[in-house]
Design a protein around this motif. Sequence first.
Motif, PDB file in Angstrom:
ATOM      1  N   LEU A  36     -18.050  -5.899  20.628  1.00 38.20           N
ATOM      2  CA  LEU A  36     -16.750  -6.530  20.894  1.00 38.20           C
ATOM      3  C   LEU A  36     -16.512  -7.716  19.967  1.00 38.20           C
ATOM      4  O   LEU A  36     -15.393  -7.915  19.471  1.00 38.20           O
ATOM      5  CB  LEU A  36     -16.663  -6.963  22.368  1.00 38.20           C
ATOM      6  N   THR A  37     -17.577  -8.484  19.715  1.00 38.21           N
ATOM      7  CA  THR A  37     -17.419  -9.609  18.774  1.00 38.21           C
ATOM      8  C   THR A  37     -17.085  -9.069  17.393  1.00 38.21           C
ATOM      9  O   THR A  37     -16.222  -9.608  16.686  1.00 38.21           O
ATOM     10  CB  THR A  37     -18.727 -10.439  18.694  1.00 38.21           C
ATOM     11  N   GLY A  38     -17.785  -7.995  17.013  1.00 41.89           N
ATOM     12  CA  GLY A  38     -17.530  -7.374  15.710  1.00 41.89           C
ATOM     13  C   GLY A  38     -16.103  -6.879  15.614  1.00 41.89           C
ATOM     14  O   GLY A  38     -15.413  -7.113  14.613  1.00 41.89           O
ATOM     15  N   LEU A  39     -15.637  -6.225  16.665  1.00 40.07           N
ATOM     16  CA  LEU A  39     -14.265  -5.699  16.671  1.00 40.07           C
ATOM     17  C   LEU A  39     -13.240  -6.826  16.575  1.00 40.07           C
ATOM     18  O   LEU A  39     -12.248  -6.725  15.864  1.00 40.07           O
ATOM     19  CB  LEU A  39     -14.020  -4.870  17.933  1.00 40.07           C
ATOM     20  N   VAL A  43     -10.596  -6.996  13.362  1.00 44.14           N
ATOM     21  CA  VAL A  43      -9.144  -6.802  13.495  1.00 44.14           C
ATOM     22  C   VAL A  43      -8.419  -7.449  12.310  1.00 44.14           C
ATOM     23  O   VAL A  43      -7.457  -6.882  11.773  1.00 44.14           O
ATOM     24  CB  VAL A  43      -8.645  -7.412  14.831  1.00 44.14           C
ATOM     25  N   ILE A  44      -8.922  -8.597  11.879  1.00 47.27           N
ATOM     26  CA  ILE A  44      -8.202  -9.335  10.822  1.00 47.27           C
ATOM     27  C   ILE A  44      -8.211  -8.550   9.498  1.00 47.27           C
ATOM     28  O   ILE A  44      -7.153  -8.297   8.924  1.00 47.27           O
ATOM     29  CB  ILE A  44      -8.788 -10.748  10.661  1.00 47.27           C
ATOM     30  N   PRO A  45      -9.395  -8.146   8.999  1.00 49.62           N
ATOM     31  CA  PRO A  45      -9.336  -7.328   7.772  1.00 49.62           C
ATOM     32  C   PRO A  45      -8.595  -6.010   7.976  1.00 49.62           C
ATOM     33  O   PRO A  45      -7.927  -5.528   7.050  1.00 49.62           O
ATOM     34  CB  PRO A  45     -10.807  -7.078   7.420  1.00 49.62           C
TER      35      PRO A  45
ATOM     36  N   GLN B 603     -16.807   0.717   8.084  1.00 44.96           N
ATOM     37  CA  GLN B 603     -17.839   0.041   7.270  1.00 44.96           C
ATOM     38  C   GLN B 603     -17.789  -1.475   7.464  1.00 44.96           C
ATOM     39  O   GLN B 603     -18.819  -2.138   7.557  1.00 44.96           O
ATOM     40  CB  GLN B 603     -17.624   0.354   5.778  1.00 44.96           C
ATOM     41  N   ILE B 604     -16.572  -2.007   7.516  1.00 43.36           N
ATOM     42  CA  ILE B 604     -16.423  -3.463   7.687  1.00 43.36           C
ATOM     43  C   ILE B 604     -16.991  -3.887   9.042  1.00 43.36           C
ATOM     44  O   ILE B 604     -17.717  -4.882   9.145  1.00 43.36           O
ATOM     45  CB  ILE B 604     -14.936  -3.881   7.549  1.00 43.36           C
ATOM     46  N   ASN B 610     -23.827  -6.381  11.631  1.00 45.98           N
ATOM     47  CA  ASN B 610     -25.110  -6.713  10.991  1.00 45.98           C
ATOM     48  C   ASN B 610     -25.227  -8.203  10.710  1.00 45.98           C
ATOM     49  O   ASN B 610     -26.282  -8.811  10.896  1.00 45.98           O
ATOM     50  CB  ASN B 610     -25.223  -5.956   9.661  1.00 45.98           C
ATOM     51  N   MET B 611     -24.126  -8.780  10.224  1.00 38.19           N
ATOM     52  CA  MET B 611     -24.135 -10.222   9.933  1.00 38.19           C
ATOM     53  C   MET B 611     -24.350 -11.017  11.220  1.00 38.19           C
ATOM     54  O   MET B 611     -25.076 -12.019  11.220  1.00 38.19           O
ATOM     55  CB  MET B 611     -22.811 -10.638   9.274  1.00 38.19           C
TER      56      MET B 611
END
Lengths: 294, 618
Positions: A36-39, A43-45, B603-604, B610-611
């Motif tokens: 969820l943090t990754g998502l 969202v921005i990119p 991929q992003i 990962n980061m």
Amino acid sequence: MEAPVKTTSWQAFRNGLTRSIRYPQVILCAYLFNLLTGLLLAVIPALTLVDPAHRTAIQDAANGIDMWLVEEILGSTTTYSILQETASGPPPWLQQASLVVFFILLAVPVLAWLTASFLRGGILLAYVEAPQPFSWQRFFWGCWHWFGAFLLINLLLEIATLLLMSILLVGIVMAASAAGAWINWITLSLLVLIIVPWLAISDYTHLFAVVDQTRNVFKAFGKAFILIFRRPLALAGLFGLSLLMLLLIQAAFRILLPSLPPDWWPLVFVVTQVFIIARLWSRLVRWAGAVDIT
Amino acid sequence: MRRLAILVLALIVFLPARASSAATDNTAQLVPIWPDVTPIASYDIQVALDIDTKMVSGHETITYTNSTDTPIPDVVFHLYLNAFRDSTSSIFMQESGSLSRGYSFDPDYPGGIEITDIRLADGTTLELDLIEDETLAKAELPEPVAPGETLNLEVEFQSTLPKVFARTGFYKDFFMVGQWFPKLGVWQDGGWNAYPFHSNSEFFADFGNYDVAITLPDNYVTGATGLLASTKANNDGTQTVSYHAEAVIDFAWAASPNFKQATRDVGGLEVVYIYLPEHAFTIDRALDATEAAVTNFGAWYGAYPYPRLTVLDVPDEASGAGGMEYPMLVTAGLEDPTGLGLMKGQYDHMLEIVTIHEIGHEWWYAVVAFNEAEEPWLDEGITDYSTVRLMEKEYGPHEMLDMGSIKMSYLEARRMEYLMMPETPMYGKAWDFGTSDYGVGAYSKPVISLLTLEGVIGEERMLKVMSTFFERYRFKHPTTEDFRATAEEVSGQNLDWFFDGLVYGKEILNYSVSSVEEHRVTVTRQGSLIIPTEVQVTFADGSEALEAWDGSEAQKTFDYSDRPAVVRAEIDPDHKLLVDLQWSDNGLLRRMDVWSWLAINCQILYQIQNMLLGEGGL
């Protein structure tokens, strides 16, 4: 009176494996937070890429890392300022490209700090109280109870790590330029001797806070500091085995990933998420195993 | 007698090569004879190397012929090593901040050069004045040297080598001896073309013959410009090695007791790789790269004209001596940045890039002898263009770095630099540039621009331009305008866009497809650089149209009312125009490519996850 039997690093590692599998809810919860943090950040990119998704270049990029595109993104600030002087001006996404990269690089450490500080109390509490049945209520109580204390200690440890690493880096560069590159063998050994105990201190500061049911993280830090001198071999063994597990996971992934067609994204998504879960699991095994070496 | 001995030696060395060279046409290009060039400045030098004091001292006899139509009243020498007397006093140190090629000058081990005596052949002593920052010296002659006349000078000198810095010096028992003897400037247009030693600047000299005898400890192995003419044991623990070279513009040499030697015959040319034992694993790589360079540059531009080529390895700690060109001698070297034996070039081809680049200079510096101080873009740019072409041909894509997901070609690295400063003109004197824009002006932009020129006029015609230029200006000192005249004549095109826009100017270009509608495509040019190109349009039924666009209008619309709906349009579909600042806006689809968009976002997301884990998060 019989002396208590000390747990070996292998036993601790095995117990860590068992304990982490016994509570799959912990792995699931940690993974969902990561996803969820990754998502949230992705969202921005993703929105920035809507306009470039009309460009044919998106197809090159979808087929893997396209160095030409990477270069254009890295050079986008310069290109933007040059094209600004032209009649039609630069496209808006050109300026956004470097801003988005900058934002993500800045946001990731902050979100990593917040999520780790929140979840760690609950995760460690579940492992410390094993083999009791898992309780979501108890888990989130643990998360909330130590959240503030862990925010503080993680911030302090992060600052100390940055300082330590900067000093080490300057020292390495100075030593290598003064004495020659051979000295890197010594500095590399010294680095291992510093980084592993530092990691152990960080892990055990959190663990002792939970074991001792205290939010006085400085007291926990003191106990962790003493432990690395009391049980250095056991700790080194546990950390070594955890590192080996991580390396095996990494190696399997490195072998598998290049064989996947990058633009076949549903499969890529599944494989990358499995890797993220495996990577998370290897960390939780270390935390769960650490409970036995105190 | 001495000349006869050299002739006999040369015959012995080269007869087998001549015999084999007759067998095929390929090898015929590489016949190892000295080029037939009238010498202007020749040097006969006898020196001794003192390995304790790091000094090279001795005597030189200079034979200079006035080939111009004006009398020459004085002589001007370069004393390059005087740039390294201390950290501050020379122009070189002030400009470089006592840093060169990433290495610091060590003030505890300075360099310098002193002329202790200078006289004419008849014994007349000359008065020598140190000028500028003492990296130049001037002596008035009692009588001007008339056109066609020859001047003989006897010079005693003493050179102190610095700890390896800016291509020259010592490191422990390794000696790289470059820019080490008093050397005449070039008499041009009624004056001496000789500048103080600037930090970005390289060198410029007349062609001549060199006979150099070096006395040094007998356990030392040497490598040098030219051919080894003789080795004499002196019965005092020293030896005297003598080298001979003809039609060269400089002489450099290196010595170390640790040097080993590997050789290879490349179509009749003797290639020598002098290496250090710790770098024995580079033998095949260095010789393969050398063979590729000699063979391909020979085929593209014209034959390598000298009988031998020496490639010299340098110690890891003396990398400042590596990556340099001298006539018939180049220095390379492979540095492991970790110092742990972990990076032995297994992930990269930097050794090959450096070797090929420096060998490229044998064509574009040693033979076509540009003025490196006044027009550095010519020798560095054309050489680097040659390097990029050859690296791509011999080592494939990602030939510079291939380390897991990080892959990069040498061309991509050069384009990255170009994109950071695309408005830097290529033309300019070495000292007109700062440290960073020198790299762009002399290397990156010329590579990108010359490849663009190749894209516009075609590979075959481009090679014809280059080979004609090489043939026309072998053993001469051409300028940018000579290159322009040759390029325009051979290509049959007006190349103002290249020379006025890119070489002398700071023009930039960005082509983009600004809109794709159902039956219309609009293309845009940003920047004042105009290069003809093509627009490829794809229609819904899969058919295509290739439109020529001269780029003269800032915006142009193509109308396709009578064709199926347009699905995509792309300018310069073959990526011929490397100077285009953004290729990513060259193509446009009428509808968003959702599948690709999702693939990239997937991929992003993974990278961000990962980061997060890497930062200690969960």
